[in-house]
Design an enzyme around this catalytic site. Structure first.
Site, PDB file in Angstrom:
ATOM      1  N   TYR A  49     -18.212  -2.810  18.122  1.00 53.65           N
ATOM      2  CA  TYR A  49     -17.810  -1.605  17.569  1.00 53.65           C
ATOM      3  C   TYR A  49     -18.633  -0.360  17.972  1.00 53.65           C
ATOM      4  CZ  TYR A  49     -17.444   1.134  13.511  1.00 53.65           C
ATOM      5  OH  TYR A  49     -17.152   2.147  12.320  1.00 53.65           O
TER       6      TYR A  49
ATOM      7  N   ASP B 271       1.948   0.350  12.339  1.00 52.19           N
ATOM      8  CA  ASP B 271       0.905  -0.826  12.769  1.00 52.19           C
ATOM      9  C   ASP B 271       0.322  -0.212  14.122  1.00 52.19           C
ATOM     10  OD1 ASP B 271      -0.539  -2.896  13.852  1.00 52.19           O
ATOM     11  OD2 ASP B 271       0.693  -4.679  13.449  1.00 52.19           O
TER      12      ASP B 271
ATOM     13  N   ARG C 118       0.841  -1.328  -0.160  1.00 49.47           N
ATOM     14  CA  ARG C 118      -0.019  -0.179   0.068  1.00 49.47           C
ATOM     15  C   ARG C 118       0.852   1.241  -0.067  1.00 49.47           C
ATOM     16  NH1 ARG C 118      -5.592  -1.180   2.926  1.00 49.47           N
ATOM     17  NH2 ARG C 118      -6.242  -2.818   1.935  1.00 49.47           N
TER      18      ARG C 118
ATOM     19  N   LYS D  33     -16.821   3.253  19.133  1.00 47.96           N
ATOM     20  CA  LYS D  33     -17.302   4.461  18.478  1.00 47.96           C
ATOM     21  C   LYS D  33     -17.724   5.358  19.670  1.00 47.96           C
ATOM     22  CE  LYS D  33     -15.206   4.106  15.731  1.00 47.96           C
ATOM     23  NZ  LYS D  33     -14.350   4.790  14.886  1.00 47.96           N
TER      24      LYS D  33
END
Length: 321
Positions: free
Chosen positions: A218, A120, A102, A222
């Site tokens: 998740y 990382d 990438r 958040k």
């Protein structure tokens, strides 16, 4: 008979496909919006890339020589955002799974990039390394913390530090990078409308005892990101720190059937990073499509903020000045 691929191999294939197709598809989605940005040739933007892959992510920082542009941060959304900020930011960064591949993709997509930092964000040592490398590049004017994972994880993954990976990447990494990087003028943290269903409690933030539920995990992270935003805004009055809900947009993470607008998913982040408009030069706010919204009440609670910051300091060993 063909050998059945492991889950890691399947994820690797999926992420590779995302890398190959996302930039071209999303870059065409937007043209720079003069209302979303303000002209300056000195602004620097750091954007760790969000990933819905189950494999370990690895961020890249890309610095552009002139006419800066940030790289992809959440597949199509970030490519659109890159277009928005292309003429205003001097440095960009992204958070990929396969760092070397990438990094090459970043250089191809942004031929004007001066440098790329690979790292990382799933391990503490690497978070600290990334922050150190970023600091060597100098002070950034804006940092967009978009890194995220875990929404589709079928099980709880654990990092080498013994932490739930979804928490390490989604919450601890933004905290560590914020604490260790030279404070920028602006900080933007990516939240989600799902944060309203999150639990602010930290009694089992690592999901060691609860039965695994990726959606709930998740949502929890958040909410923690939103609490972190408000805590930073309260502590660093010299920095503009805001949270953004990009909406449910048609990315790999959101799915092709997501009903929200892809352009608007990138617009608010870019605007908060670079615009000189008074409505963008604010702090301690929660935004959705340029509009201020009320976040979950826990995000504004001082005691809840204190508990989260103390917890993050304890598990990371990194203090927040």
């Amino acid at each position: 008979m063909a050998k059945k691929k492991s889950i890691v191999d399947r994820i690797s294939d999926t992420v590779t496909e995302i890398v190959d197709t996302a930039s071209a598809a999303a870059a065409a989605a937007l043209k720079p919006d003069p209302e979303a940005v303000a002209a300056t040739t000195k602004e620097q933007v750091y954007i760790p890339e969000a990933t819905d892959a189950a494999a370990t992510p690895a961020p890249l920082f890309a610095r552009k020589k002139r006419g800066p542009a940030p790289m992809r941060a959440n597949k199509r959304v970030a490519a659109a955002r890159a277009k928005k900020t292309a003429s205003r930011s001097q440095r960009a960064a992204k958070q990929p799974k396969k760092a070397a591949a990438r990094a090459d993709a970043a250089r191809v997509a942004l031929p004007g990039c001066e440098s790329v930092i690979e790292g990382d964000l799933s391990t503490l040592a690497a978070m600290q390394s990334v922050a150190s490398q970023a600091n060597a590049m100098g002070r950034f004017d804006a940092v967009i913390h978009n890194v995220a994972t875990g929404y589709h994880d079928r099980e709880r993954f654990v990092t080498e530090d013994g932490l739930a990976r979804i928490f390490a990447v989604n919450v601890l990494a933004p905290y560590v990078l914020t604490a260790l990087m030279i404070p920028p003028a602006r900080l933007i943290y990516l939240s989600s409308g799902m944060h309203t269903g999150g639990r602010p409690e930290l009694d089992d933030a690592q999901w060691a005892d609860r039965r695994w539920n990726a959606s709930q995990a998740y949502s929890d992270t958040k909410l923690h990101d939103t609490i972190l935003t408000m805590a930073v805004a309260a502590r660093w009055t010299h920095v503009m720190a805001n949270a953004v809900d990009p909406g449910w947009v048609p990315t790999k993470l959101g799915g092709a059937g997501a009903p929200d607008n892809l352009d608007l998913g990138a617009d608010t982040q870019a605007r908060l990073a670079v615009s000189q408009e008074p409505t963008a030069r604010v702090t301690g706010e929660y935004f959705h499509h340029r509009q201020r919204r009320k976040a979950a009440s826990a995000a504004y609670d001082g005691a809840t903020q204190d508990r989260l910051m103390a917890y993050l300091q304890t598990i990371s060993g990194v203090s927040f000045a």
